[in-house]
Design an enzyme around this catalytic site. Structure first.
Site, PDB file in Angstrom:
ATOM      1  N   TYR A   1      43.809  29.331  56.384  1.00 62.47           N
ATOM      2  CA  TYR A   1      44.024  27.898  56.631  1.00 62.47           C
ATOM      3  C   TYR A   1      45.310  27.496  55.909  1.00 62.47           C
ATOM      4  O   TYR A   1      45.865  28.279  55.131  1.00 62.47           O
ATOM      5  CB  TYR A   1      42.814  27.069  56.138  1.00 62.47           C
ATOM      6  CG  TYR A   1      42.378  27.425  54.747  1.00 62.47           C
ATOM      7  CD1 TYR A   1      41.399  28.390  54.537  1.00 62.47           C
ATOM      8  CD2 TYR A   1      42.981  26.833  53.633  1.00 62.47           C
ATOM      9  CE1 TYR A   1      41.026  28.762  53.265  1.00 62.47           C
ATOM     10  CE2 TYR A   1      42.601  27.194  52.350  1.00 62.47           C
ATOM     11  CZ  TYR A   1      41.622  28.160  52.170  1.00 62.47           C
ATOM     12  OH  TYR A   1      41.265  28.524  50.909  1.00 62.47           O
TER      13      TYR A   1
ATOM     14  N   LYS B   1      35.601  39.339  43.640  1.00 63.93           N
ATOM     15  CA  LYS B   1      34.312  39.265  44.330  1.00 63.93           C
ATOM     16  C   LYS B   1      33.454  40.523  44.113  1.00 63.93           C
ATOM     17  O   LYS B   1      32.237  40.429  43.999  1.00 63.93           O
ATOM     18  CB  LYS B   1      34.530  39.022  45.829  1.00 63.93           C
ATOM     19  CG  LYS B   1      35.031  37.603  46.125  1.00 63.93           C
ATOM     20  CD  LYS B   1      35.127  37.354  47.610  1.00 63.93           C
ATOM     21  CE  LYS B   1      35.628  35.931  47.868  1.00 63.93           C
ATOM     22  NZ  LYS B   1      35.678  35.599  49.298  1.00 63.93           N
TER      23      LYS B   1
HETATM   24  P1  NDP Z   1      41.260  41.180  50.759  1.00 65.07           P
HETATM   25  O1  NDP Z   1      42.432  41.279  49.885  1.00 65.07           O
HETATM   26  O2  NDP Z   1      39.938  41.686  50.313  1.00 65.07           O
HETATM   27  O3  NDP Z   1      41.592  41.907  52.175  1.00 65.07           O
HETATM   28  C1  NDP Z   1      42.842  41.717  52.802  1.00 65.07           C
HETATM   29  C2  NDP Z   1      42.825  42.317  54.206  1.00 65.07           C
HETATM   30  O4  NDP Z   1      44.106  42.084  54.821  1.00 65.07           O
HETATM   31  C3  NDP Z   1      42.629  43.854  54.207  1.00 65.07           C
HETATM   32  O5  NDP Z   1      41.938  44.207  55.374  1.00 65.07           O
HETATM   33  C4  NDP Z   1      44.086  44.371  54.256  1.00 65.07           C
HETATM   34  O6  NDP Z   1      44.213  45.657  54.817  1.00 65.07           O
HETATM   35  C5  NDP Z   1      44.704  43.347  55.189  1.00 65.07           C
HETATM   36  N1  NDP Z   1      46.167  43.241  55.010  1.00 65.07           N
HETATM   37  C6  NDP Z   1      46.835  42.657  53.988  1.00 65.07           C
HETATM   38  N2  NDP Z   1      48.181  42.739  54.181  1.00 65.07           N
HETATM   39  C7  NDP Z   1      48.347  43.397  55.354  1.00 65.07           C
HETATM   40  C8  NDP Z   1      49.495  43.807  56.099  1.00 65.07           C
HETATM   41  N3  NDP Z   1      50.728  43.522  55.697  1.00 65.07           N
HETATM   42  N4  NDP Z   1      49.295  44.462  57.272  1.00 65.07           N
HETATM   43  C9  NDP Z   1      48.054  44.729  57.719  1.00 65.07           C
HETATM   44  N5  NDP Z   1      46.924  44.384  57.048  1.00 65.07           N
HETATM   45  C10 NDP Z   1      47.064  43.726  55.882  1.00 65.07           C
HETATM   46  O7  NDP Z   1      41.161  39.621  51.148  1.00 65.07           O
HETATM   47  P2  NDP Z   1      39.868  38.836  51.681  1.00 65.07           P
HETATM   48  O8  NDP Z   1      39.145  39.702  52.635  1.00 65.07           O
HETATM   49  O9  NDP Z   1      39.119  38.246  50.575  1.00 65.07           O
HETATM   50  O10 NDP Z   1      40.568  37.613  52.474  1.00 65.07           O
HETATM   51  C11 NDP Z   1      41.220  37.812  53.713  1.00 65.07           C
HETATM   52  C12 NDP Z   1      41.832  36.466  54.153  1.00 65.07           C
HETATM   53  O11 NDP Z   1      40.775  35.535  54.426  1.00 65.07           O
HETATM   54  C13 NDP Z   1      42.691  35.845  53.043  1.00 65.07           C
HETATM   55  O12 NDP Z   1      43.892  35.355  53.602  1.00 65.07           O
HETATM   56  C14 NDP Z   1      41.839  34.723  52.485  1.00 65.07           C
HETATM   57  O13 NDP Z   1      42.608  33.618  52.040  1.00 65.07           O
HETATM   58  C15 NDP Z   1      40.969  34.331  53.695  1.00 65.07           C
HETATM   59  N6  NDP Z   1      39.649  33.828  53.295  1.00 65.07           N
HETATM   60  C16 NDP Z   1      39.243  32.616  53.762  1.00 65.07           C
HETATM   61  C17 NDP Z   1      38.008  32.110  53.430  1.00 65.07           C
HETATM   62  C18 NDP Z   1      37.600  30.771  53.953  1.00 65.07           C
HETATM   63  O14 NDP Z   1      36.637  30.203  53.424  1.00 65.07           O
HETATM   64  N7  NDP Z   1      38.253  30.267  54.979  1.00 65.07           N
HETATM   65  C19 NDP Z   1      37.068  32.861  52.566  1.00 65.07           C
HETATM   66  C20 NDP Z   1      37.579  34.144  52.153  1.00 65.07           C
HETATM   67  C21 NDP Z   1      38.826  34.601  52.508  1.00 65.07           C
HETATM   68  P3  NDP Z   1      43.996  46.966  53.883  1.00 65.07           P
HETATM   69  O15 NDP Z   1      42.515  47.133  53.727  1.00 65.07           O
HETATM   70  O16 NDP Z   1      44.624  48.063  54.663  1.00 65.07           O
HETATM   71  O17 NDP Z   1      44.708  46.681  52.586  1.00 65.07           O
END
Ligand code: NDP
Length: 277
Positions: free
Chosen positions: A219, A67
């Protein structure tokens, strides 16, 4: 009739629901559709994008981890893409590539189905990745009383609020979310990807006001851990399937000028996912 040629770039892409959603939209509009799934890396993304563009495609969806590269590659940006610093939709135009980010508005459209207002309310987002970047400006535009963004890496949460001077808009670490000086929340959005690891962020029922909503952007199976926690703790829960359909509909409109009906597509997708599990 020439098919409408679209694609999704990301890694992974194989299990995406986007082809089914866009096929349903195309059927509604009487269009033939050719929707490709393209597994790409940051290294080969621009080359693959150029190939798609020169094949006559109308545009593409973008998912993790592309993205930000999609935002950087575009010639022109919508306000939403510019504010988020990330794009989930590209439109191939005569003189270049236009990038938009429909995640935030798509989320808000689905939130409307839950009768949850943001104005004057206390809101928290957990997570500060691409999806949180898409929805933060949309939440701010609705004038919440409080917005707290909590993230494992707190500096990323601070980045999302860097231009906000209101002391009620704060970034914290995941642990600090449980500080006694924070208000209780009316709406808590899970924008982490922890669900893909079969877990959910650590939460306490005391974080929520009565009748609060937890909106999980996840989801399917990734949503199960938090959904179960909410059910066990009496917290209203909504998953992100409606957001997925709404952000796709906004992208479809950008490519075709047509606004597909989304509720029937969402209901159909939900019942198909239920049958699968
Ligand atoms: P990113 O990879 O950009 O961000 C992931 C986030 O999750 C970060 O804040 C990260 O923290 C945190 N994270 C991951 N693993 C852990 C952990 N073990 N403990 C604590 N924090 C954690 O992903 P996106 O922002 O693009 O997506 C986030 C979620 O939203 C995904 O699961 C995705 O599938 C869903 N999504 C759904 C959409 C929809 O249309 N319904 C659209 C877009 C996304 P850190 O910054 O510290 O790494």
């Amino acid at each position: 009739m020439e098919a409408l040629h679209l694609a999704l770039f990301g890694n992974p892409v194989a299990h995406s629901l986007s082809p089914a959603i866009h096929q349903a939209f195309a059927d509604q509009c009487g269009l033939k559709l050719d929707y490709e799934l393209i597994l790409a890396t940051e290294e080969n993304f621009s080359e693959q994008l150029e190939q798609l563009r020169s094949s006559g495609a109308r545009g593409c969806n973008i998912t993790v981890p592309l993205k930000v590269p999609a935002h950087n590659i575009a010639d022109t940006l919508s306000t939403a893409a510019a504010t988020a610093g990330a794009a989930n939709t590209l439109v191939f135009q005569q003189h270049g590539v236009f990038a938009d980010n429909t995640d935030g508005l798509g989320w808000l459209k689905d939130l409307d189905r839950t009768d949850t207002s943001i104005k004057g309310k206390s809101v928290a987002i957990i997570g500060a990745g691409g999806a949180a970047a898409g929805i933060t400006p949309v939440i701010l535009a609705q004038s919440p009383d409080t917005l707290v963004i909590a993230n494992r890496s707190p500096e990323k949460a601070a980045d999302l609020l860097r231009q906000q001077l209101n002391p009620n808009f704060r970034s914290v670490s995941l642990k600090q979310l449980h500080q006694p000086d924070l208000p209780k929340f009316d709406l808590l959005v899970n924008a982490t990807s922890i669900g893909h690891q079969g877990k959910h962020p650590e939460l306490f029922p005391e974080l929520f006001n009565p009748d609060a909503l937890l909106y999980d952007l996840n989801y399917g199976t990734a949503a199960e851990p938090l959904k179960t926690w909410c059910n066990n703790n009496g917290i209203r829960y909504r998953d992100g399937l409606g957001m997925l359909v709404e952000q796709a509909a906004l992208a479809f409109t950008l490519w075709t000028g047509k606004s597909p009906e989304t509720q029937a597509v969402l209901s159909d997708l939900r019942s198909k996912l239920r049958q699968k599990n």
